[in-house]
Design a protein around this motif. Structure first.
Motif, mmCIF file in Angstrom:
data_model
loop_
_atom_site.group_PDB
_atom_site.id
_atom_site.type_symbol
_atom_site.label_atom_id
_atom_site.label_comp_id
_atom_site.label_asym_id
_atom_site.label_seq_id
_atom_site.Cartn_x
_atom_site.Cartn_y
_atom_site.Cartn_z
ATOM 1 N N VAL A 1 20.669 -35.961 12.848
ATOM 2 C CA VAL A 1 19.673 -35.829 11.789
ATOM 3 C C VAL A 1 18.431 -35.146 12.357
ATOM 4 C CG1 VAL A 1 18.272 -37.071 10.094
ATOM 5 C CG2 VAL A 1 20.550 -37.930 10.714
ATOM 6 N N GLU A 2 17.893 -34.185 11.624
ATOM 7 C CA GLU A 2 16.696 -33.476 12.055
ATOM 8 C C GLU A 2 15.436 -34.150 11.512
ATOM 9 O OE1 GLU A 2 17.089 -29.432 10.809
ATOM 10 O OE2 GLU A 2 18.397 -28.909 12.502
ATOM 11 N N ALA A 3 14.297 -33.829 12.120
ATOM 12 C CA ALA A 3 13.018 -34.365 11.672
ATOM 13 C C ALA A 3 12.769 -33.994 10.218
ATOM 14 C CB ALA A 3 11.885 -33.824 12.550
ATOM 15 N N GLY A 4 12.304 -34.951 9.417
ATOM 16 C CA GLY A 4 11.994 -34.696 8.019
ATOM 17 C C GLY A 4 13.203 -34.548 7.121
ATOM 18 N N GLU A 5 14.360 -35.055 7.566
ATOM 19 C CA GLU A 5 15.609 -34.859 6.823
ATOM 20 C C GLU A 5 16.222 -36.202 6.472
ATOM 21 O OE1 GLU A 5 19.189 -31.719 7.420
ATOM 22 O OE2 GLU A 5 18.907 -33.106 9.088
ATOM 23 N N SER A 6 16.749 -36.330 5.263
ATOM 24 C CA SER A 6 17.469 -37.542 4.875
ATOM 25 C C SER A 6 18.894 -37.469 5.406
ATOM 26 C CB SER A 6 17.501 -37.682 3.348
ATOM 27 O OG SER A 6 18.347 -36.682 2.782
ATOM 28 N N PHE A 7 19.574 -38.620 5.422
ATOM 29 C CA PHE A 7 20.973 -38.631 5.854
ATOM 30 C C PHE A 7 21.823 -37.718 4.973
ATOM 31 C CE2 PHE A 7 20.008 -43.104 7.438
ATOM 32 C CZ PHE A 7 19.922 -42.708 8.765
ATOM 33 N N GLU A 8 21.620 -37.829 3.643
ATOM 34 C CA GLU A 8 22.454 -37.051 2.718
ATOM 35 C C GLU A 8 22.217 -35.553 2.891
ATOM 36 O OE1 GLU A 8 21.944 -41.163 1.192
ATOM 37 O OE2 GLU A 8 20.592 -39.642 1.992
ATOM 38 N N SER A 9 20.959 -35.159 3.068
ATOM 39 C CA SER A 9 20.667 -33.737 3.291
ATOM 40 C C SER A 9 21.287 -33.250 4.590
ATOM 41 C CB SER A 9 19.154 -33.511 3.323
ATOM 42 O OG SER A 9 18.575 -33.805 2.078
ATOM 43 N N CYS A 10 21.287 -34.135 5.601
ATOM 44 C CA CYS A 10 21.896 -33.766 6.875
ATOM 45 C C CYS A 10 23.391 -33.524 6.717
ATOM 46 C CB CYS A 10 21.639 -34.874 7.902
ATOM 47 S SG CYS A 10 22.327 -34.530 9.536
ATOM 48 N N VAL A 11 24.058 -34.360 5.916
ATOM 49 C CA VAL A 11 25.493 -34.158 5.678
ATOM 50 C C VAL A 11 25.743 -32.767 5.113
ATOM 51 C CG1 VAL A 11 27.437 -34.867 4.233
ATOM 52 C CG2 VAL A 11 26.068 -36.599 5.401
#
Length: 318
Positions: A202-212
């Motif tokens: 997971v990147e900084a400022g990112e939600s789990f779902e956005s990371c997927v």
């Protein structure tokens, strides 16, 4: 198959609850010292290996290393009988009962043989000791730091600033078509035929779902929708937390390997994956190949990983 109908069948192996973590004792120095005389001690060597006997981690008497917890000891929790459990980084020692059969194992390769209490103790000890090994100096000014709070923090004696164990969250996702096919991929550094589901940090400022969505697009070029949470698992190698999901993908969309991490990917049917699961994990699958002389098309990750639990859960959905 409805995406919302997909659930994990079992709690992932490293997510099982065993001992009481007893976090209040981390700051109660008097209570920690008072419990040391009959506490038990887990030794973890430099390769993150421990002694196992009958599926249980071998715990020695803590008092054999001193009258009080050493500075580098970490508090793991309170066992069912009320005794405290600690861990240190040290060479492994034979158990007090020399007749007890023992094995030298590490959690990553043989976690499936650990009972619930041992799995929790060894996972916690591995995560904490690995963090201490790499965090002996302040990230701000490079000053030496000291372990405090029974190994659950480090402090800069000059400034009083505390640092706490670092955890790197990562997502892991099974992409399927909502029916009978799922995506499995092989990383460039993996052996031939070893496949798993897709994962990334997971990147900084990112939600789990956005990371997927981002990771799957970067790794194999697919656009996924209907991202749904499944479960999580600590992965202390060295300090990750794996957060599991599944999502819908389109089998008609072409793969593209955009970040160089994936060597190949393919859509596999449930029957193909069931056949691979029947071979065991990738290690036992290689042994089966040698016995039969016929290499299987697909080898899958070991049962210690949440990836395995996600895959096994998906193939059982009607």
């Amino acid at each position: 198959m409805s995406p919302s109908g997909f659930r994990l069948r079992h709690v992932p192996l490293l997510s099982r609850v065993g001992a009481d973590r007893a976090d209040t004792l981390r700051t109660d120095v008097d209570a920690a010292v008072a419990g040391w005389s009959d506490a038990l001690l887990l030794r973890v060597d430099r390769r993150n290996q421990v002694l196992i006997s009958g599926g249980r981690a071998v715990l020695g008497q803590a008092s054999t290393v001193g009258d009080a917890p050493p500075q580098d000891a970490v508090f793991l929790g309170r066992l069912n009988d009320g005794r405290h459990a600690w861990a240190i980084r040290a060479e492994l020692q034979a158990p007090e009962d020399p007749s007890a059969p023992t094995e030298v194992l590490d959690l990553r390769r043989a976690g499936q043989v650990f009972d619930d209490v041992s799995a929790q103790l060894v996972a916690t000890a591995t995560a904490l000791l690995n963090w201490h090994d790499s965090s002996r100096f302040s990230p701000l000014d490079g000053a030496p730091t000291t372990s405090v709070k029974a190994g659950w923090a480090r402090i800069n004696p000059a400034t009083g600033r505390e640092e706490f164990p670092r955890i790197d969250p990562a997502v892991i996702c099974l992409v399927h078509d909502g029916h009978d096919r799922a995506v499995l991929a092989r990383q460039t550094l993996w052996p031939e035929r070893l496949f798993s589901i897709l994962a990334g940090f997971v990147e900084a400022g990112e939600s789990f779902e956005s990371c997927v969505v981002r990771e799957i697009s970067e790794e194999v070029g697919l656009t996924v929708t209907d991202v749904e949470y499944l479960g999580s698992q600590p992965w202390p190698f060295p300090r990750s937390l794996m957060v599991g999901f599944h999502a819908l993908g389109d089998p008609d969309q072409e793969f593209s390997f955009n970040d160089g991490e994936i060597a190949e990917a393919a859509w596999f049917t449930r029957d193909e994956i069931r056949e691979a699961l029947a071979q065991g994990d990738w290690g036992s699958g290689m042994q089966a190949d040698r016995r039969s002389g016929q290499p299987s098309r697909l080898l899958l990750p070991g049962s210690i990983s949440i990836a395995r639990e996600i895959i096994e859960s998906w193939v059982t959905v009607d």
